[in-house]
Design a protein around this motif. Structure first.
Motif, mmCIF file in Angstrom:
data_model
loop_
_atom_site.group_PDB
_atom_site.id
_atom_site.type_symbol
_atom_site.label_atom_id
_atom_site.label_comp_id
_atom_site.label_asym_id
_atom_site.label_seq_id
_atom_site.Cartn_x
_atom_site.Cartn_y
_atom_site.Cartn_z
ATOM 1 N N HIS A 160 -11.998 4.981 8.733
ATOM 2 C CA HIS A 160 -11.080 4.975 7.144
ATOM 3 C C HIS A 160 -10.727 6.438 6.787
ATOM 4 O O HIS A 160 -11.661 6.825 6.340
ATOM 5 C CB HIS A 160 -11.328 4.487 5.632
ATOM 6 C CG HIS A 160 -11.611 3.378 5.962
ATOM 7 N ND1 HIS A 160 -12.247 2.386 6.412
ATOM 8 C CD2 HIS A 160 -10.761 1.838 5.955
ATOM 9 C CE1 HIS A 160 -12.488 0.617 6.704
ATOM 10 N NE2 HIS A 160 -11.390 0.485 6.027
ATOM 11 N N THR A 212 -2.622 -1.217 -3.318
ATOM 12 C CA THR A 212 -3.493 -0.778 -2.744
ATOM 13 C C THR A 212 -2.380 1.276 -2.730
ATOM 14 O O THR A 212 -1.784 1.872 -2.367
ATOM 15 C CB THR A 212 -3.658 -0.477 -1.885
ATOM 16 O OG1 THR A 212 -4.214 -1.485 -1.819
ATOM 17 C CG2 THR A 212 -4.596 0.234 -1.013
ATOM 18 N N HIS A 219 -8.608 -7.002 3.090
ATOM 19 C CA HIS A 219 -8.379 -7.435 1.559
ATOM 20 C C HIS A 219 -6.772 -8.217 1.144
ATOM 21 O O HIS A 219 -6.862 -8.988 0.591
ATOM 22 C CB HIS A 219 -8.186 -6.612 0.705
ATOM 23 C CG HIS A 219 -7.581 -6.458 -0.545
ATOM 24 N ND1 HIS A 219 -8.154 -6.679 -1.759
ATOM 25 C CD2 HIS A 219 -6.769 -5.693 -1.325
ATOM 26 C CE1 HIS A 219 -7.611 -6.705 -2.535
ATOM 27 N NE2 HIS A 219 -6.038 -5.978 -2.378
ATOM 28 N N PHE A 266 -9.287 5.152 -1.132
ATOM 29 C CA PHE A 266 -7.691 4.340 -1.719
ATOM 30 C C PHE A 266 -8.003 3.295 -2.757
ATOM 31 O O PHE A 266 -10.064 3.291 -1.859
ATOM 32 C CB PHE A 266 -7.139 3.330 -0.624
ATOM 33 C CG PHE A 266 -8.486 2.141 0.178
ATOM 34 C CD1 PHE A 266 -8.613 0.829 0.061
ATOM 35 C CD2 PHE A 266 -8.476 3.086 1.501
ATOM 36 C CE1 PHE A 266 -8.767 0.480 1.094
ATOM 37 C CE2 PHE A 266 -9.219 1.823 2.730
ATOM 38 C CZ PHE A 266 -9.666 1.157 1.923
ATOM 39 N N GLU A 271 -8.563 -2.660 4.167
ATOM 40 C CA GLU A 271 -7.173 -2.783 3.119
ATOM 41 C C GLU A 271 -6.568 -4.359 3.728
ATOM 42 O O GLU A 271 -6.288 -4.936 2.967
ATOM 43 C CB GLU A 271 -6.682 -1.775 2.856
ATOM 44 C CG GLU A 271 -5.448 -1.640 2.421
ATOM 45 C CD GLU A 271 -4.684 -3.154 1.988
ATOM 46 O OE1 GLU A 271 -3.553 -2.812 1.073
ATOM 47 O OE2 GLU A 271 -4.134 -2.658 2.920
ATOM 48 N N TRP A 272 -6.983 -4.088 5.162
ATOM 49 C CA TRP A 272 -6.355 -5.032 5.588
ATOM 50 C C TRP A 272 -6.693 -6.719 4.834
ATOM 51 O O TRP A 272 -6.234 -7.655 5.170
ATOM 52 C CB TRP A 272 -5.355 -5.247 7.347
ATOM 53 C CG TRP A 272 -4.825 -4.122 7.977
ATOM 54 C CD1 TRP A 272 -4.953 -2.623 7.642
ATOM 55 C CD2 TRP A 272 -3.845 -4.401 8.304
ATOM 56 N NE1 TRP A 272 -3.385 -2.162 8.334
ATOM 57 C CE2 TRP A 272 -3.103 -3.590 8.465
ATOM 58 C CE3 TRP A 272 -2.973 -5.813 8.940
ATOM 59 C CZ2 TRP A 272 -1.490 -2.915 8.873
ATOM 60 C CZ3 TRP A 272 -1.395 -5.489 9.208
ATOM 61 C CH2 TRP A 272 -1.385 -4.271 9.412
ATOM 62 N N HIS A 320 -12.678 2.506 -2.249
ATOM 63 C CA HIS A 320 -13.333 2.605 -0.917
ATOM 64 C C HIS A 320 -13.159 3.905 -0.407
ATOM 65 O O HIS A 320 -11.708 4.575 -0.912
ATOM 66 C CB HIS A 320 -12.680 1.453 -0.426
ATOM 67 C CG HIS A 320 -12.707 1.543 1.470
ATOM 68 N ND1 HIS A 320 -13.362 2.460 2.100
ATOM 69 C CD2 HIS A 320 -13.374 0.336 1.891
ATOM 70 C CE1 HIS A 320 -13.591 1.613 3.203
ATOM 71 N NE2 HIS A 320 -14.257 0.704 3.133
ATOM 72 N N ALA A 332 0.792 -1.308 0.003
ATOM 73 C CA ALA A 332 -0.420 0.264 -0.101
ATOM 74 C C ALA A 332 0.637 1.101 0.196
ATOM 75 O O ALA A 332 2.237 1.101 1.092
ATOM 76 C CB ALA A 332 -0.851 0.129 1.600
ATOM 77 N N MET A 365 -7.755 -0.252 -4.471
ATOM 78 C CA MET A 365 -7.033 -1.688 -4.226
ATOM 79 C C MET A 365 -7.227 -1.792 -5.472
ATOM 80 O O MET A 365 -8.079 -2.640 -6.452
ATOM 81 C CB MET A 365 -7.479 -2.320 -3.544
ATOM 82 C CG MET A 365 -8.478 -2.416 -2.050
ATOM 83 S SD MET A 365 -8.449 -3.102 -0.877
ATOM 84 C CE MET A 365 -10.877 -2.760 -1.392
#
Length: 171
Positions: free
Chosen positions: A156, A122, A37, A160, A34-35, A150, A14, A162
Motif C-alpha cells: 500500500h 475511504t 474491505h 488511508f 481496501e478492496w 491503514h 474511495a 476506511m
C-alpha cells in the motif's frame, strides 16, 4: 422519484484528500486491503453505477445484481446485469432490494448523495491527480460511525482511513 421505505441506499467510494476518485476511468491507487474491505461490506448486495464505472478496467461487479445507468444499453446484457436510462428507472428496478450500493461515477454520486443513508467512504491520505471527483458534502449532515486507519506498507503506497458515515436524522 419514489424510494420504497425498506430500501437503504449506501454510497461506497474511495477518494483522495482532494476528492479525486478516478483518472482515465481507473483508480489512481492500488490498495488491496481496501478492496478486501469493499468485498466484505458489499457481499451479496445489489450495485447501482454509471456505464463508465461498470466498464472501468478495475471495476468490481456484484455477483448478485448490477444495475447500470446508461442512455445506450447493449443489445445483450451480461448475467446479473440490468440497464436503466436514469436514476429513477434504476431505483424502480431495484425496488425489491433492501440494501443497494452506489458505486459511481462522479455524476451518479452527485445525484445520489441526498438520498443515501450511509457512506462507506475511504479517504486516501494524499493529494493525487485525477479527472473525476467525489462531490462536496456537508459534514454536519453526517455522523462518523467508525473509522479504521491503514498505514503504508509494502502493498500500500498510501495510508488511508476506511470510514462509515451515517446520515444524521433531522431534529
Amino acid at each position: 422519484m419514489i424510494i420504497n421505505m425498506k430500501m437503504q441506499l449506501y454510497i461506497i467510494a474511495a477518494m483522495s484528500e482532494n476528492h479525486v476518485i478516478g483518472l482515465n476511468n481507473s483508480l489512481p491507487w492500488h490498495l488491496p486491503d481496501e478492496w478486501t474491505h469493499f468485498r466484505k461490506v458489499t457481499a451479496g448486495k445489489a450495485f447501482m453505477m454509471g456505464r463508465k464505472s461498470f466498464e472501468a478496467p478495475d471495476a468490481l461487479h456484484s455477483e448478485y445484481r448490477n444495475v447500470i445507468i446508461t442512455a445506450h444499453p447493449p443489445a445483450q446484457a451480461e448475467p446479473h446485469v440490468e440497464y436503466a436510462k436514469d436514476i429513477s428507472e434504476a431505483i424502480a428496478l431495484l425496488s425489491d432490494e433492501t440494501d443497494v450500493f452506489i458505486l459511481g461515477g462522479a455524476s451518479i454520486f452527485q445525484q445520489m448523495l441526498p438520498l443515501a443513508q450511509r457512506m462507506y467512504l475511504t479517504i486516501i491520505h494524499a493529494q493525487v491527480e485525477g479527472d473525476a471527483y467525489f462531490p462536496a458534502f456537508d459534514p454536519n449532515d453526517w455522523h462518523l460511525a467508525s473509522s479504521e486507519f491503514h498505514d503504508t506498507d509494502d502493498a500500500h503506497a498510501y495510508s488511508f482511513s476506511m470510514n462509515l458515515y451515517v446520515r444524521k436524522q433531522p431534529e
